[in-house]
Design a protein around this motif. Structure first.
Motif, short mmCIF file in Angstrom:
data_model
loop_
_atom_site.label_atom_id
_atom_site.label_comp_id
_atom_site.label_asym_id
_atom_site.label_seq_id
_atom_site.Cartn_x
_atom_site.Cartn_y
_atom_site.Cartn_z
N LEU A 1 57.06 26.45 44.56
CA LEU A 1 56.26 27.59 44.11
C LEU A 1 55.43 28.08 45.28
O LEU A 1 54.64 27.33 45.86
CB LEU A 1 55.32 27.17 42.96
CG LEU A 1 54.33 28.26 42.52
CD1 LEU A 1 55.07 29.47 41.95
CD2 LEU A 1 53.33 27.71 41.50
N VAL A 2 55.61 29.34 45.65
CA VAL A 2 54.86 29.96 46.74
C VAL A 2 53.69 30.72 46.11
O VAL A 2 53.90 31.71 45.41
CB VAL A 2 55.73 30.91 47.57
CG1 VAL A 2 54.90 31.55 48.69
CG2 VAL A 2 56.94 30.18 48.14
N ILE B 1 54.57 22.83 46.13
CA ILE B 1 53.86 24.11 46.20
C ILE B 1 53.62 24.44 47.66
O ILE B 1 53.33 23.55 48.47
CB ILE B 1 52.51 24.03 45.44
CG1 ILE B 1 52.76 23.90 43.93
CG2 ILE B 1 51.62 25.23 45.74
CD1 ILE B 1 51.51 23.63 43.12
N VAL B 2 53.71 25.72 48.01
CA VAL B 2 53.36 26.21 49.34
C VAL B 2 52.29 27.29 49.15
O VAL B 2 52.49 28.23 48.38
CB VAL B 2 54.57 26.79 50.09
CG1 VAL B 2 54.13 27.48 51.37
CG2 VAL B 2 55.57 25.68 50.41
N VAL C 1 42.57 26.90 45.86
CA VAL C 1 43.09 26.92 44.49
C VAL C 1 44.49 26.32 44.43
O VAL C 1 44.83 25.59 43.47
CB VAL C 1 43.05 28.34 43.90
CG1 VAL C 1 44.08 29.25 44.54
CG2 VAL C 1 43.24 28.30 42.39
N ALA C 2 45.34 26.57 45.44
CA ALA C 2 46.70 26.00 45.44
C ALA C 2 46.65 24.49 45.56
O ALA C 2 47.42 23.77 44.90
CB ALA C 2 47.52 26.60 46.58
N GLY C 3 45.73 23.99 46.39
CA GLY C 3 45.56 22.54 46.50
C GLY C 3 45.09 21.94 45.20
O GLY C 3 45.54 20.85 44.81
N VAL D 1 52.14 22.17 50.78
CA VAL D 1 52.08 22.51 52.20
C VAL D 1 51.29 23.81 52.32
O VAL D 1 51.54 24.76 51.59
CB VAL D 1 53.48 22.69 52.81
CG1 VAL D 1 53.38 23.21 54.24
CG2 VAL D 1 54.24 21.37 52.79
N HIS D 2 50.33 23.83 53.24
CA HIS D 2 49.51 25.01 53.43
C HIS D 2 49.99 25.82 54.63
O HIS D 2 50.24 25.27 55.71
CB HIS D 2 48.04 24.63 53.63
CG HIS D 2 47.44 23.93 52.46
ND1 HIS D 2 47.51 24.42 51.17
CD2 HIS D 2 46.74 22.76 52.36
CE1 HIS D 2 46.90 23.60 50.34
NE2 HIS D 2 46.42 22.59 51.04
N MET D 3 50.05 27.14 54.45
CA MET D 3 50.35 28.07 55.53
C MET D 3 49.19 29.06 55.62
O MET D 3 49.28 30.18 55.09
CB MET D 3 51.68 28.79 55.28
CG MET D 3 52.89 27.87 55.25
SD MET D 3 54.46 28.78 55.09
CE MET D 3 54.49 29.71 56.61
#
Length: 375
Positions: free
Chosen positions: A55-56, A115-116, A126-128, A141-143
């Protein structure tokens, strides 16, 4: 220079192989922060071989970037979907996390999926948080696409969402599988956003690595140019500082609290401004405030206190705030998660690179220091 920090690089080296910074050991889910240019093709190696679905998560403003990441993953054989969330701090709400959980559930994401995050610090937070809570934890994974995200939010494993009572009051400690800090993403970043992120870089200079301050003083123009070798070194040094501290204290039971330098007042300013102020701008004012606090208590020299304002203003960052907002700021600081009962806690300096924690029981001491930065 500490062992974790990079040696100065020549222009040819800066354009070559990405530089890796290790955060933590294997016992705490150690991972790499990869700093370089053109890093999208390296995303699969951080996701690993077992991941099938990704999920991006991206903000509305980065729809095209989010789609590009999804297409890259699809070409590599992943089943990739996107979740578009609001921009900036508007993303950090329970309803947004709930929307992401819904997307994960509708697409049957399991514990072996991932999740990316693509975006700035708010998206990373929020993604974390979503990754740490879905099925009690899936890979993330964070970009980061902002300087603030690269040197701060994406590194360290803190996640969080906001409530009406304050910033990041709900969150978890959750290490990512990796971070891709692609400097090319900063090429089109608005200048005010770039300057905003430099506040966290300056913070790392004050609490641990004085060479950061020297580079900014010696090369102010290059320090604000994301194409320069000086800028890359500043990013690497700031990430190295955070990596070193986080590796020694993942859950903020000791020296990790030093990373909150300037943040107690900063979070209160953000709350008072309903998050219309950028985080770095608020941190800049917060650092000017704690420098005055340390000076007023005889803990920091005049030269070191004045150096705060000199460096921050040279970058175009603010060092003052409204004088009529003191009571609201004090109320906000009392709600801060770093407070202990009725005791307010501040990270201060006793010298450059010498942070310590100060408990302040008397609000009048804080008020007096605040008058030195009040507009």
């Amino acid at each position: 220079m500490t062992d974790a920090q990079p040696a100065p690089q020549q222009p040819e080296a800066a354009a070559a192989e990405p530089w890796r910074i290790r955060v933590g050991g294997e016992d705490q889910g150690g991972y790499d922060v990869v700093v370089g240019r053109g890093l999208l093709s390296r995303l699969p190696e951080l996701l690993g071989e077992r991941v099938a679905k990704v999920l991006v998560i991206h903000p509305r403003a980065l729809r095209a970037t989010g789609d590009a990441v999804r297409e890259e993953l699809t070409e590599r054989g992943y089943e990739a979907v996107t979740a578009e969330i609001p921009d900036a701090e508007e993303a950090k709400h329970l309803q947004v996390a709930g929307f992401c959980w819904q997307v994960l559930g509708q697409n049957d994401f399991t514990r072996s999926d991932a999740i990316v995050s693509v975006g700035g610090g708010a998206v990373t937070d929020v993604a974390g948080f979503v990754a740490s809570t879905w099925l009690r934890g899936v890979k993330v994974v964070h970009m980061p696409t902002s300087l603030l995200g690269m040197v701060d939010a994406a590194v360290g494993g803190k996640t969080g969402i906001n409530t009406a009572e304050g910033k990041n009051l709900v969150g978890t400690f959750y290490a990512p599988a990796g971070v891709l800090a692609d400097l090319d993403a900063l090429a089109t970043l608005p200048r005010n956003e770039l300057i905003n992120g430099l506040a966290e870089v300056v913070k790392c200079g004050f609490i641990r690595d004085p060479r950061i301050l020297e580079l900014i003083e010696e090369h102010t123009d290059e320090a604000t140019d994301p194409a320069s070798v000086v800028f890359r070194e500043l990013v690497q040094r700031a990430i190295a500082v955070k990596a070193e501290i986080v590796s020694a204290d993942f859950r903020e039971s000791g020296q990790r609290e030093f990373l909150n330098y300037g943040h107690t007042l900063a979070h209160s300013i953000e709350l008072a401004e309903r998050y219309s102020w950028r985080h770095g701008a608020a941190v800049s004012v917060g650092m000017a405030f704690v420098a005055e606090l340390a000076r007023s208590m005889g803990r920091l020299s005049d030269e070191d206190a004045d150096r705060h304002v000199r460096i921050l203003t040279s970058l175009g960052l603010p060092t003052t705030y409204r004088g009529d907002r003191w009571q609201a700021l004090l109320d906000g600081m009392r709600r801060d998660k770093k407070a202990r009962g009725s005791m307010l806690r501040f990270v201060i300096l006793t010298g450059i690179g010498q942070p310590t924690v100060l408990d302040v029981p008397d609000p009048s001491v804080l008020f007096a220091a605040y008058q030195e930065i009040a507009e």
